[in-house]
Structure formats: C-alpha cells, structure tokens
Scaffold this active site. Structure first.
Site, PDB file in Angstrom:
ATOM      1  N   HIS A  62       1.020  -0.912   0.034  1.00 42.47           N
ATOM      2  CA  HIS A  62       0.244  -0.148   0.051  1.00 42.47           C
ATOM      3  C   HIS A  62       1.043   0.907   0.128  1.00 42.47           C
ATOM      4  O   HIS A  62       0.550   1.860  -1.168  1.00 42.47           O
ATOM      5  CB  HIS A  62      -0.935   0.002   1.045  1.00 42.47           C
ATOM      6  CG  HIS A  62      -2.266  -0.801   1.028  1.00 42.47           C
ATOM      7  ND1 HIS A  62      -2.258  -1.910   1.756  1.00 42.47           N
ATOM      8  CD2 HIS A  62      -2.965  -1.649  -0.513  1.00 42.47           C
ATOM      9  CE1 HIS A  62      -3.089  -2.842   1.586  1.00 42.47           C
ATOM     10  NE2 HIS A  62      -3.270  -2.921   0.316  1.00 42.47           N
ATOM     11  N   ASP A  86      -9.892  -3.276   1.106  1.00 42.43           N
ATOM     12  CA  ASP A  86      -9.434  -3.909   1.660  1.00 42.43           C
ATOM     13  C   ASP A  86      -9.009  -2.673   2.525  1.00 42.43           C
ATOM     14  O   ASP A  86      -9.285  -2.033   3.814  1.00 42.43           O
ATOM     15  CB  ASP A  86      -7.539  -4.323   2.313  1.00 42.43           C
ATOM     16  CG  ASP A  86      -7.092  -4.059   0.838  1.00 42.43           C
ATOM     17  OD1 ASP A  86      -6.959  -4.376   0.080  1.00 42.43           O
ATOM     18  OD2 ASP A  86      -6.413  -2.999   1.288  1.00 42.43           O
ATOM     19  N   GLU A 106     -14.641  -0.407  -6.367  1.00 42.72           N
ATOM     20  CA  GLU A 106     -14.728  -2.077  -5.799  1.00 42.72           C
ATOM     21  C   GLU A 106     -16.486  -2.741  -6.150  1.00 42.72           C
ATOM     22  O   GLU A 106     -17.011  -2.390  -6.019  1.00 42.72           O
ATOM     23  CB  GLU A 106     -14.440  -2.063  -3.809  1.00 42.72           C
ATOM     24  CG  GLU A 106     -14.109  -3.498  -3.546  1.00 42.72           C
ATOM     25  CD  GLU A 106     -13.821  -3.901  -3.942  1.00 42.72           C
ATOM     26  OE1 GLU A 106     -12.660  -3.651  -3.535  1.00 42.72           O
ATOM     27  OE2 GLU A 106     -14.560  -4.935  -4.400  1.00 42.72           O
ATOM     28  N   GLY A 138     -15.199  -2.284 -11.958  1.00 45.15           N
ATOM     29  CA  GLY A 138     -14.129  -0.647 -12.883  1.00 45.15           C
ATOM     30  C   GLY A 138     -14.010  -0.730 -14.278  1.00 45.15           C
ATOM     31  O   GLY A 138     -13.888   0.336 -14.756  1.00 45.15           O
ATOM     32  N   ASP A 155      -5.849  -0.861  -7.823  1.00 46.84           N
ATOM     33  CA  ASP A 155      -5.307  -2.318  -6.702  1.00 46.84           C
ATOM     34  C   ASP A 155      -6.502  -3.302  -7.393  1.00 46.84           C
ATOM     35  O   ASP A 155      -7.350  -3.876  -6.056  1.00 46.84           O
ATOM     36  CB  ASP A 155      -5.744  -1.017  -5.349  1.00 46.84           C
ATOM     37  CG  ASP A 155      -5.368  -2.123  -4.776  1.00 46.84           C
ATOM     38  OD1 ASP A 155      -5.826  -1.493  -3.207  1.00 46.84           O
ATOM     39  OD2 ASP A 155      -4.756  -3.402  -4.348  1.00 46.84           O
ATOM     40  N   THR A 157      -7.579  -7.725  -8.329  1.00 47.70           N
ATOM     41  CA  THR A 157      -6.446  -8.859  -8.109  1.00 47.70           C
ATOM     42  C   THR A 157      -6.076  -9.413  -9.163  1.00 47.70           C
ATOM     43  O   THR A 157      -5.767  -8.816 -10.183  1.00 47.70           O
ATOM     44  CB  THR A 157      -8.056  -9.885  -7.707  1.00 47.70           C
ATOM     45  OG1 THR A 157      -8.980  -9.595  -9.070  1.00 47.70           O
ATOM     46  CG2 THR A 157      -8.718  -9.915  -7.211  1.00 47.70           C
TER      47      THR A 157
HETATM   48  N1  SAM Z   1      -5.237  -4.449  -1.491  1.00 50.87           N
HETATM   49  C1  SAM Z   1      -4.527  -6.067  -1.824  1.00 50.87           C
HETATM   50  C2  SAM Z   1      -3.657  -5.826  -1.813  1.00 50.87           C
HETATM   51  O1  SAM Z   1      -2.158  -5.690  -1.093  1.00 50.87           O
HETATM   52  O2  SAM Z   1      -2.634  -7.088  -2.990  1.00 50.87           O
HETATM   53  C3  SAM Z   1      -5.261  -6.649  -2.537  1.00 50.87           C
HETATM   54  C4  SAM Z   1      -6.101  -6.216  -3.808  1.00 50.87           C
HETATM   55  S1  SAM Z   1      -7.776  -6.315  -3.275  1.00 50.87           S
HETATM   56  C5  SAM Z   1      -8.663  -6.969  -2.367  1.00 50.87           C
HETATM   57  C6  SAM Z   1      -8.175  -6.182  -4.768  1.00 50.87           C
HETATM   58  C7  SAM Z   1      -9.771  -5.840  -5.070  1.00 50.87           C
HETATM   59  O3  SAM Z   1     -10.242  -5.569  -6.317  1.00 50.87           O
HETATM   60  C8  SAM Z   1     -11.020  -6.906  -4.360  1.00 50.87           C
HETATM   61  O4  SAM Z   1     -11.678  -6.237  -3.202  1.00 50.87           O
HETATM   62  C9  SAM Z   1     -11.537  -6.876  -6.341  1.00 50.87           C
HETATM   63  O5  SAM Z   1     -13.390  -7.615  -5.711  1.00 50.87           O
HETATM   64  C10 SAM Z   1     -11.434  -6.209  -6.472  1.00 50.87           C
HETATM   65  N2  SAM Z   1     -11.959  -5.868  -7.996  1.00 50.87           N
HETATM   66  C11 SAM Z   1     -11.736  -6.638  -8.550  1.00 50.87           C
HETATM   67  N3  SAM Z   1     -12.394  -6.336 -10.258  1.00 50.87           N
HETATM   68  C12 SAM Z   1     -12.694  -5.730 -10.318  1.00 50.87           C
HETATM   69  C13 SAM Z   1     -13.412  -5.206 -10.964  1.00 50.87           C
HETATM   70  N4  SAM Z   1     -13.433  -5.421 -12.289  1.00 50.87           N
HETATM   71  N5  SAM Z   1     -13.491  -3.296 -10.999  1.00 50.87           N
HETATM   72  C14 SAM Z   1     -13.948  -3.004  -9.220  1.00 50.87           C
HETATM   73  N6  SAM Z   1     -13.265  -3.778  -8.551  1.00 50.87           N
HETATM   74  C15 SAM Z   1     -12.646  -5.037  -8.747  1.00 50.87           C
END
Ligand code: SAM
Length: 282
Positions: A62, A86, A106, A138, A155, A157
């Site tokens: 982060h 998160d 998100e 997104g 940020d 997945t």
């Molecule tokens: N910040 C964390 C890290 O340290 O790597 C992980 C990233 S965060 C948990 C990833 C987020 O991306 C997830 O909560 C997921 O639901 C979100 N996500 C995945 N595809 C997405 C999309 N098309 N639009 C918005 N959010 C998305």
C-alpha cells in the site's frame, strides 16, 4: 492438526501459512472470501483462495502503490482507486492533506464490509470525507470518463475472474482518456519470476507501452506474494518517475513510511537484467 492456508505459487510450488483460526468464509456473487488469523502474519484474507492482504506485510504494497506517484506529482488532487477492497491504498492516500477527492470503485461490497470488520487497520480511512465508495465494476466505471483524474491506481486482483478485464487494452485506453495531462496510472504488473505471473507481466506491459508515452516498471518485496518479487507499472502522458521525482517537495509532507523512502524511490525502478530484457522485448 491446526488449520492451514495453501496457495499454489506455481504448478509444483505451494505456499502455506499455518493459521490459528479460519474466522470467515463466504461466497459473494463475485468470489469466495476467507479470513484467517495466524501467528506470523496476523489476520489475512484471500479471494478465491489467492492471498490478498496480511496485517504484517500490507504496508509494503500500500505504500508502494501510493507514495511513488505522489512523490512524482505532489499536486495530485483527484484520485481514482479501482479495486482496493481492503482500504489500504485509500488509507495511504488520505495521509496527503492536498488530495481533495478519492473515488474507490470496488466491485464487491462484501469484501469492504468484511475488511472493515476483520482488518480495521487497512480499512480505517474509508470514512474520510474526501472518499466516495462505488460498488461497481471498474471496467464499466472508467469507460467514457474524460480528463477527470490526476492519478488512477489499479489495486485489483490478478487477471482472473472479475479482475480479468482490468488488464485489457481497452481498459488501459480508457484510463489514458480519463487521466488529465499530468495524469499517472499505477497498475498491477504481477511478477517476473514464475511462468504464469511472467506471462501476465509481459501481457500488461506490452499493452500499456503501446498506449502511454512513458511506461516504466518498479519492484518491491511482498513476502506473501508468489516469489516475493512484485511489480507495479508506472504509466503517464508526460511525467517521468525519476526525472520528475520531487524529493524535497515529498519530504515536506513529513509522512512517516515503513517501506517507501526517497532513496528507494529511484532504486525500485532499477530492475534485474533478466527482467529489463523481458520488458524491452514485450
Ligand atoms: N490491496 C490488496 C493487496 O494488497 O494486494 C489486494 C487488492 S484488493 C483486495 C483487490 C480487489 O479488486 C478485490 O476486492 C476485488 O473485489 C476487486 N476487483 C476485482 N475486479 C474488479 C473490477 N472489475 N472492478 C472493481 N473491483 C474489482
């Protein structure tokens, strides 16, 4: 026998954390969400059994996604975070009194609510008055936006499931259009070490360098990610991450960081030869 969490880092390479408790497990309409408690990494969570964030090492990721661009353009005022469920990225951004607006898009509200409950240290600033949460895709959200943001942080997945479209050429083109003239995009560039991650790194890089005049890659170490060697892409229309680095202006913010620092800023763009050669060929 205690509880353990295992993630495949490669076909024949497993990464396992011995956990004390499996405190949450639910399926949203997008993914399986699990939270564990462990001695070594504290509380951590996974999405579809891929490790996302741990209490112990989340500061690394982060800090590196947010302070690198902020030290290149300390005048950043409007930020879009895509993903970031998160809240750790938003938390770092709210440390800048100069930032006026943070939109966090998100897709999965269940992730945010669970992180607010089980990872309060990362989700602590989602209630900041400058932050607006949008529980949307997104990919759709960015489409059609024109010159609205100084900074976009992807940020997300990995490029599977809901995150797949966040690695497409169209998405990167939409980010380009949505950024202002001095705009910066930071995106997931995965990792150079294991085959699958390396393919994603090259796929993302080849798309981005065909769209952005400036497209660089920087590295940092996340112990709980595959190989520990993780990359972000730095793409922009005009600003170079090292030539335009505003060391003194950033220091004036007096933000205490545990991983990022202004010496590491430049060093993180110095990549190993094998990585540099792969990216040049991408
Ligand atoms: N910040 C964390 C890290 O340290 O790597 C992980 C990233 S965060 C948990 C990833 C987020 O991306 C997830 O909560 C997921 O639901 C979100 N996500 C995945 N595809 C997405 C999309 N098309 N639009 C918005 N959010 C998305």
């Amino acid at each position: 026998m205690g509880i353990s969490f295992t993630e495949k880092h490669a076909d024949t390479v497993d990464f396992t954390i011995q956990a004390d408790e499996h405190i949450y497990s639910k399926k949203s309409q997008f993914q399986k969400i699990d939270f564990y408690k462990s001695k070594e990494f504290g509380t951590f969570f996974t999405l579809d059994d891929i490790l996302m964030t741990t209490e112990k090492d989340e500061f690394i990721y982060h800090e590196m996604i947010s302070h690198i661009p902020m030290a290149v353009n300390p005048d950043i005022k409007t930020v879009l975070v895509i993903g970031g469920g998160d809240g750790g990225t938003v938390r770092e951004l709210t440390r800048y009194p100069t930032i006026e607006r943070i939109e966090m898009v998100e897709i999965d509200e269940m992730v945010v609510r669970a992180c607010q409950k089980y990872l309060p240290q990362t989700a602590s600033m989602l209630g900041d008055l400058r932050v607006e949460l949008f529980f949307e895709d997104g990919i759709k959200y960015i489409s059609g936006k024109k010159e609205m943001y100084d900074l976009i942080l992807v940020d997300s997945t990995d490029p599977i499931g809901p995150g797949e479209g966040l690695f497409s050429k169209q998405f990167y083109k939409d980010c380009f259009v949505a950024l202002k003239e001095n705009g910066i995009l930071i995106n997931q560039h995965e990792s150079p070490f294991y085959e699958n991650d390396r393919m994603e790194m090259l796929r993302a890089h080849s798309k981005i360098k065909g769209i952005f005049p400036i497209s660089k890659v920087y590295q940092f170490n996340v112990p709980t990610y595959a190989s520990g060697n993780w990359l972000f892409g730095f793409a922009s229309k005009k600003l170079h991450p090292i030539a335009d680095f505003k060391r003194d202006e950033w220091e004036k913010f007096k933000i205490y960081t545990r991983y990022y620092n202004t010496d590491l800023h430049c060093a993180s763009f110095a990549l190993p030869t094998y990585v540099r050669e792969m990216l040049e060929k991408a």
